[in-house]
Enzyme design. Structure first.
Site, PDB file in Angstrom:
ATOM      1  N   ASP A   1      79.715 -44.655 -16.353  1.00 48.09           N
ATOM      2  CA  ASP A   1      79.524 -43.214 -16.505  1.00 48.09           C
ATOM      3  C   ASP A   1      78.191 -42.828 -15.876  1.00 48.09           C
ATOM      4  O   ASP A   1      77.177 -43.523 -16.061  1.00 48.09           O
ATOM      5  CB  ASP A   1      79.548 -42.833 -17.989  1.00 48.09           C
ATOM      6  CG  ASP A   1      79.558 -41.325 -18.190  1.00 48.09           C
ATOM      7  OD1 ASP A   1      80.643 -40.730 -18.110  1.00 48.09           O
ATOM      8  OD2 ASP A   1      78.466 -40.765 -18.408  1.00 48.09           O
ATOM      9  N   ILE A   2      78.188 -41.708 -15.123  1.00 51.93           N
ATOM     10  CA  ILE A   2      76.945 -41.236 -14.499  1.00 51.93           C
ATOM     11  C   ILE A   2      76.073 -40.573 -15.570  1.00 51.93           C
ATOM     12  O   ILE A   2      76.518 -39.681 -16.301  1.00 51.93           O
ATOM     13  CB  ILE A   2      77.253 -40.224 -13.371  1.00 51.93           C
ATOM     14  CG1 ILE A   2      78.120 -40.890 -12.291  1.00 51.93           C
ATOM     15  CG2 ILE A   2      75.967 -39.687 -12.755  1.00 51.93           C
ATOM     16  CD1 ILE A   2      78.579 -39.947 -11.202  1.00 51.93           C
TER      17      ILE A   2
ATOM     18  N   GLU B   1      83.050 -37.701 -14.244  1.00 51.73           N
ATOM     19  CA  GLU B   1      81.985 -38.574 -13.728  1.00 51.73           C
ATOM     20  C   GLU B   1      82.149 -40.001 -14.242  1.00 51.73           C
ATOM     21  O   GLU B   1      81.192 -40.775 -14.268  1.00 51.73           O
ATOM     22  CB  GLU B   1      80.607 -38.025 -14.120  1.00 51.73           C
ATOM     23  CG  GLU B   1      80.248 -38.133 -15.593  1.00 51.73           C
ATOM     24  CD  GLU B   1      80.771 -36.977 -16.458  1.00 51.73           C
ATOM     25  OE1 GLU B   1      80.254 -36.819 -17.573  1.00 51.73           O
ATOM     26  OE2 GLU B   1      81.670 -36.250 -16.012  1.00 51.73           O
TER      27      GLU B   1
END
Length: 360
Positions: A236-237, A279
């Site tokens: 996950d960003i 994301e």
């Protein structure tokens, strides 16, 4: 013989008319009857012979027309839309048609006496061909999709049908293989399938494709638990909403694409990278231990952090080993990701299946 002399008048005086009343002369007609019988016999025999010859000629004409029609039909079938290869009982090529030459590039003179194995592409295993011939021996026919190669080495996808022609001894005397080139159709199908399975923004695999591949790995683990361990990671960003709010969605999309590019280029060739959310990415690592997966994930994390860009981007991740339950595996990876987030982000956490009992 008795003659009567009659005197004539009325202008015919001096003329005489004689009438023959009886005759004792005997005429022999036996020779004449014999000749007539012989002529009648010959006439009847000639008529019978003529009838027989007429029947024979008529039957010949009918048979010739039928044979000619069958020959024309066979020739039309041989030179139809399908490519045809005919082999003898030893599986040696004895005839090909013009369509085969057009599609494959091989001339008849180049393949005569050869085995059809010269067309094999290497795509199919020996077990595939063994099963094919077992089916032919059992059912006298086989039909399916095959990838072969043309004379120039390019691959051709075919719908192939092989028919065995049996002799009176019950053994195959000939094999007729007919196929239709479906290469263009398969390429279009593959292209459409890829489009339906690819994420438009990043060109990673999408969630639909990920779920299919993830299901394969969990099924394989359930059916053959002795195989080497595989792992699932979720990436996950970090602070992605902040990037979107501060710089706009265009910049946010560029960040997602850059992260996806690094994940794809820096992963191993056997790894499977998919974008499963806005994301969020998932990575399948087949034949990989949890310890090895952790090293690989940390290498990817550092590569993303050090990548050039106007924004400093980091990612967090969770990784676990894949068990025979896909739902439990995904939940462990998600909990591991949550642990990385709560611990300060920009790190990788592991959640092995051996700690399953800790899941509430």
């Amino acid at each position: 013989m008795h003659l009567i002399n009659i005197a004539l008048g009325n202008g015919f005086e001096g003329s005489e008319l004689y009438l023959l009343l009886t005759s004792n002369i005997k005429v022999d007609s036996s020779g004449t009857d014999h000749k007539l019988a012989f002529i009648l016999y010959e006439t009847i025999m000639a008529i019978i012979l003529l009838v027989i010859l007429s029947v024979i000629i008529s039957r010949y004409i009918v048979k010739h027309r039928t044979t000619s029609l069958e020959s024309q039909l066979a020739l039309a079938a041989l030179n139809g839309m399908s490519s045809i290869v005919i082999t003898d009982k030893n599986n040696r090529i004895i005839k090909v048609n013009d369509e085969f030459t057009r599609v494959s590039g091989w001339k008849e003179s180049e393949v005569m006496g050869q085995c059809p194995s010269i067309f094999q592409s290497g795509v199919h295993s020996d077990a595939f061909y063994a099963e094919m011939w077992q089916t032919i021996q059992k059912n006298q026919s086989w039909e399916g999709e095959v990838v072969n190669k043309r004379k120039d080495g390019t691959l051709i996808t075919e719908i192939l049908r092989i028919q065995a022609i049996m002799g009176i001894n019950g053994k195959a005397q000939y094999f007729i293989a007919s196929f239709v080139d479906i290469t263009a159709r398969k390429e279009l199908e593959n292209c459409l399938r890829e489009l339906s399975e690819k994420d438009m923004l990043t060109q990673c695999w999408n969630r639909r494709k990920f779920e299919a591949e993830f299901s394969k790995l969990t099924n394989k683990q359930r059916l053959t638990p002795e195989v080497k361990m595989s792992c699932l990671a979720i990436i996950d960003i970090d602070y992605f909403k902040r990037i979107n709010d501060q710089y706009g969605h265009d910049v946010g999309d560029k960040v997602i694409k850059n992260v996806a590019r690094i994940l794809q280029t820096e992963s191993r060739s056997i790894d499977f990278v998919a974008r499963i959310g806005g994301e969020e990415f998932a990575i399948l690592l087949p034949k990989t231990s949890l310890k090895e997966a952790e090293v690989i994930l940390n290498r990817l994390r550092v590569a993303i952090h050090l990548a050039d860009g106007s924004q400093s981007v980091t990612v967090s991740g969770g990784v676990t080993d894949i068990c025979d339950c896909g739902e439990a595996t995904y939940k462990r990876a998600d909990l591991a990701l949550y642990e990385s987030k709560t611990a300060g982000r920009n790190q990788i956490s592991c959640f092995p299946s051996s700690e399953m009992d800790q899941i509430a």
